[in-house]
Scaffold this motif. Sequence first.
Motif, PDB file in Angstrom:
ATOM      1  N   SER A  59     -18.504   5.741   6.866  1.00 23.10           N
ATOM      2  CA  SER A  59     -19.398   5.006   7.766  1.00 23.10           C
ATOM      3  C   SER A  59     -19.049   3.520   7.766  1.00 23.10           C
ATOM      4  O   SER A  59     -19.895   2.658   7.954  1.00 23.10           O
ATOM      5  N   CYS A  60     -17.773   3.241   7.546  1.00 25.62           N
ATOM      6  CA  CYS A  60     -17.213   1.880   7.532  1.00 25.62           C
ATOM      7  C   CYS A  60     -17.844   0.999   6.451  1.00 25.62           C
ATOM      8  O   CYS A  60     -18.011  -0.202   6.618  1.00 25.62           O
ATOM      9  N   ASP A  61     -18.146   1.607   5.326  1.00 28.48           N
ATOM     10  CA  ASP A  61     -18.675   0.878   4.173  1.00 28.48           C
ATOM     11  C   ASP A  61     -17.560   0.778   3.127  1.00 28.48           C
ATOM     12  O   ASP A  61     -17.196   1.780   2.510  1.00 28.48           O
ATOM     13  N   PRO A  62     -17.017  -0.426   2.905  1.00 26.55           N
ATOM     14  CA  PRO A  62     -15.879  -0.575   1.987  1.00 26.55           C
ATOM     15  C   PRO A  62     -16.203  -0.309   0.528  1.00 26.55           C
ATOM     16  O   PRO A  62     -15.296  -0.186  -0.297  1.00 26.55           O
ATOM     17  N   THR A  63     -17.486  -0.204   0.185  1.00 26.33           N
ATOM     18  CA  THR A  63     -17.862   0.036  -1.212  1.00 26.33           C
ATOM     19  C   THR A  63     -18.074   1.528  -1.508  1.00 26.33           C
ATOM     20  O   THR A  63     -18.429   1.888  -2.627  1.00 26.33           O
ATOM     21  N   THR A  64     -17.831   2.377  -0.532  1.00 22.97           N
ATOM     22  CA  THR A  64     -18.084   3.806  -0.697  1.00 22.97           C
ATOM     23  C   THR A  64     -17.166   4.430  -1.750  1.00 22.97           C
ATOM     24  O   THR A  64     -15.953   4.183  -1.754  1.00 22.97           O
ATOM     25  N   VAL A  65     -17.750   5.237  -2.613  1.00 21.94           N
ATOM     26  CA  VAL A  65     -16.993   6.042  -3.575  1.00 21.94           C
ATOM     27  C   VAL A  65     -17.356   7.501  -3.323  1.00 21.94           C
ATOM     28  O   VAL A  65     -18.535   7.870  -3.334  1.00 21.94           O
ATOM     29  N   GLY A  66     -16.349   8.334  -3.043  1.00 22.88           N
ATOM     30  CA  GLY A  66     -16.585   9.732  -2.710  1.00 22.88           C
ATOM     31  C   GLY A  66     -16.883  10.596  -3.919  1.00 22.88           C
ATOM     32  O   GLY A  66     -16.785  10.159  -5.074  1.00 22.88           O
ATOM     33  N   LEU A  68     -13.162   2.213   2.551  1.00 19.07           N
ATOM     34  CA  LEU A  68     -13.279   2.541   3.970  1.00 19.07           C
ATOM     35  C   LEU A  68     -12.586   3.844   4.331  1.00 19.07           C
ATOM     36  O   LEU A  68     -13.131   4.689   5.021  1.00 19.07           O
ATOM     37  N   MET A  69     -11.345   3.974   3.868  1.00 18.31           N
ATOM     38  CA  MET A  69     -10.515   5.115   4.258  1.00 18.31           C
ATOM     39  C   MET A  69     -10.563   6.248   3.241  1.00 18.31           C
ATOM     40  O   MET A  69      -9.861   7.237   3.379  1.00 18.31           O
ATOM     41  N   GLN A  70     -11.405   6.069   2.201  1.00 24.84           N
ATOM     42  CA  GLN A  70     -11.589   7.092   1.154  1.00 24.84           C
ATOM     43  C   GLN A  70     -10.257   7.546   0.560  1.00 24.84           C
ATOM     44  O   GLN A  70      -9.885   8.726   0.608  1.00 24.84           O
ATOM     45  N   LEU A  71      -9.553   6.579  -0.005  1.00 18.52           N
ATOM     46  CA  LEU A  71      -8.261   6.852  -0.629  1.00 18.52           C
ATOM     47  C   LEU A  71      -8.450   7.603  -1.942  1.00 18.52           C
ATOM     48  O   LEU A  71      -9.291   7.232  -2.768  1.00 18.52           O
ATOM     49  N   THR A  72      -7.659   8.625  -2.139  1.00 19.80           N
ATOM     50  CA  THR A  72      -7.671   9.341  -3.408  1.00 19.80           C
ATOM     51  C   THR A  72      -6.945   8.501  -4.463  1.00 19.80           C
ATOM     52  O   THR A  72      -6.168   7.591  -4.142  1.00 19.80           O
ATOM     53  N   GLN A  73      -7.206   8.798  -5.728  1.00 20.51           N
ATOM     54  CA  GLN A  73      -6.726   7.957  -6.822  1.00 20.51           C
ATOM     55  C   GLN A  73      -5.209   7.783  -6.819  1.00 20.51           C
ATOM     56  O   GLN A  73      -4.695   6.721  -7.192  1.00 20.51           O
ATOM     57  N   ASP A  74      -4.465   8.805  -6.398  1.00 15.37           N
ATOM     58  CA  ASP A  74      -3.007   8.701  -6.394  1.00 15.37           C
ATOM     59  C   ASP A  74      -2.501   7.657  -5.405  1.00 15.37           C
ATOM     60  O   ASP A  74      -1.354   7.206  -5.517  1.00 15.37           O
ATOM     61  N   LYS A  75      -3.340   7.240  -4.462  1.00 17.88           N
ATOM     62  CA  LYS A  75      -2.938   6.238  -3.464  1.00 17.88           C
ATOM     63  C   LYS A  75      -3.380   4.839  -3.869  1.00 17.88           C
ATOM     64  O   LYS A  75      -3.184   3.879  -3.123  1.00 17.88           O
ATOM     65  N   CYS A  76      -3.976   4.716  -5.049  1.00 15.10           N
ATOM     66  CA  CYS A  76      -4.542   3.432  -5.486  1.00 15.10           C
ATOM     67  C   CYS A  76      -3.679   2.714  -6.522  1.00 15.10           C
ATOM     68  O   CYS A  76      -4.057   1.641  -7.005  1.00 15.10           O
ATOM     69  N   THR A  77      -2.542   3.291  -6.857  1.00 12.29           N
ATOM     70  CA  THR A  77      -1.754   2.751  -7.966  1.00 12.29           C
ATOM     71  C   THR A  77      -1.222   1.341  -7.713  1.00 12.29           C
ATOM     72  O   THR A  77      -0.996   0.593  -8.658  1.00 12.29           O
ATOM     73  N   SER A  78      -1.039   0.971  -6.447  1.00 17.01           N
ATOM     74  CA  SER A  78      -0.497  -0.364  -6.126  1.00 17.01           C
ATOM     75  C   SER A  78      -1.557  -1.312  -5.596  1.00 17.01           C
ATOM     76  O   SER A  78      -1.225  -2.380  -5.071  1.00 17.01           O
ATOM     77  N   ALA A  79      -2.818  -0.950  -5.718  1.00 20.23           N
ATOM     78  CA  ALA A  79      -3.905  -1.787  -5.203  1.00 20.23           C
ATOM     79  C   ALA A  79      -3.928  -3.140  -5.907  1.00 20.23           C
ATOM     80  O   ALA A  79      -3.707  -3.217  -7.128  1.00 20.23           O
ATOM     81  N   TYR A 106      -5.631  -3.594   1.767  1.00 17.84           N
ATOM     82  CA  TYR A 106      -4.871  -2.522   1.112  1.00 17.84           C
ATOM     83  C   TYR A 106      -5.396  -1.160   1.538  1.00 17.84           C
ATOM     84  O   TYR A 106      -4.617  -0.240   1.832  1.00 17.84           O
ATOM     85  N   ASN A 107      -6.708  -1.020   1.597  1.00 18.55           N
ATOM     86  CA  ASN A 107      -7.318   0.270   1.886  1.00 18.55           C
ATOM     87  C   ASN A 107      -6.971   0.746   3.300  1.00 18.55           C
ATOM     88  O   ASN A 107      -6.574   1.906   3.497  1.00 18.55           O
ATOM     89  N   ILE A 108      -7.119  -0.149   4.264  1.00 21.01           N
ATOM     90  CA  ILE A 108      -6.826   0.226   5.654  1.00 21.01           C
ATOM     91  C   ILE A 108      -5.338   0.475   5.841  1.00 21.01           C
ATOM     92  O   ILE A 108      -4.931   1.467   6.474  1.00 21.01           O
ATOM     93  N   LYS A 109      -4.498  -0.398   5.294  1.00 20.27           N
ATOM     94  CA  LYS A 109      -3.053  -0.217   5.442  1.00 20.27           C
ATOM     95  C   LYS A 109      -2.606   1.103   4.807  1.00 20.27           C
ATOM     96  O   LYS A 109      -1.839   1.875   5.409  1.00 20.27           O
ATOM     97  N   THR A 110      -3.074   1.367   3.598  1.00 15.34           N
ATOM     98  CA  THR A 110      -2.638   2.564   2.877  1.00 15.34           C
ATOM     99  C   THR A 110      -3.132   3.836   3.563  1.00 15.34           C
ATOM    100  O   THR A 110      -2.401   4.828   3.669  1.00 15.34           O
ATOM    101  N   GLY A 111      -4.382   3.816   4.042  1.00 14.54           N
ATOM    102  CA  GLY A 111      -4.914   4.968   4.755  1.00 14.54           C
ATOM    103  C   GLY A 111      -4.148   5.245   6.041  1.00 14.54           C
ATOM    104  O   GLY A 111      -3.845   6.400   6.374  1.00 14.54           O
ATOM    105  N   THR A 112      -3.812   4.172   6.772  1.00 10.87           N
ATOM    106  CA  THR A 112      -3.054   4.321   8.022  1.00 10.87           C
ATOM    107  C   THR A 112      -1.644   4.817   7.742  1.00 10.87           C
ATOM    108  O   THR A 112      -1.121   5.695   8.435  1.00 10.87           O
TER     109      THR A 112
END
Length: 205
Positions: free
Chosen positions: A83-90, A97-108, A118-124
């Motif tokens: 719902s476009c909330d950047p603080t969301t944790v699934g 925002l893009m609900q990145l899984t932990q494996d996509k967070c290593t370079s955050a 980072y979140n929008i770029k990585t999700g896209t």
Amino acid sequence: DITSQSGPNGNIYWLNCGVGDSGWNPTYVTINQLIVKDLATALQDSSTPFSACSAYTDKFYQYGQEFGIPAIIIASFAMQESSCDPTTVGGAGEQGLMQLTQDKCTSAPNGNCQDIDYNIKTGTQYFKSLLDSNSGDVLLSIGSYNGWFKGMTYGDATAAASTGCCRCQNNLDYLHQFLNGWCQNVNAYSDNLGMYHNLDACPSG
């Protein structure tokens, strides 16, 4: 017309072809065959569901242009996922925002996977990688973002319902909500788009 089960990008039965029997087998559709609104134009509508995303519009356009994805599709992932909330944790620890899984967070940056850029770029970038690996099959790729896979049955999608992670189920209304809701500047949640609503029985949070 957009209804609970249909819209300009097809009926939910067509989008979910095979889920109820032998397994999901979507028709091959490319991204340029989708009917979508322009995000900037959508935001000019006073009733737009994308108001929560307005602060991030430049990022949706920036990375949409970089990866060849319409900005409203990226914003639709953000609406569908958080719902476009950047603080969301699934429910399984997905971030931002893009609900990145932990494996996509290593370079955050500083380990902060909720970092907007980072979140929008990585999700896209991830969605673009799905498109590439699926030979441009956009239905398969959008579904894959939610963990769908070719051959997925209703039982596969709802298997987590009786586990400790009810919200780890695949949302069986995902494609319809995404393509005939958000991408049309329609709030898929408040308009109650879909027919399965298999996540409704899960505890919130």
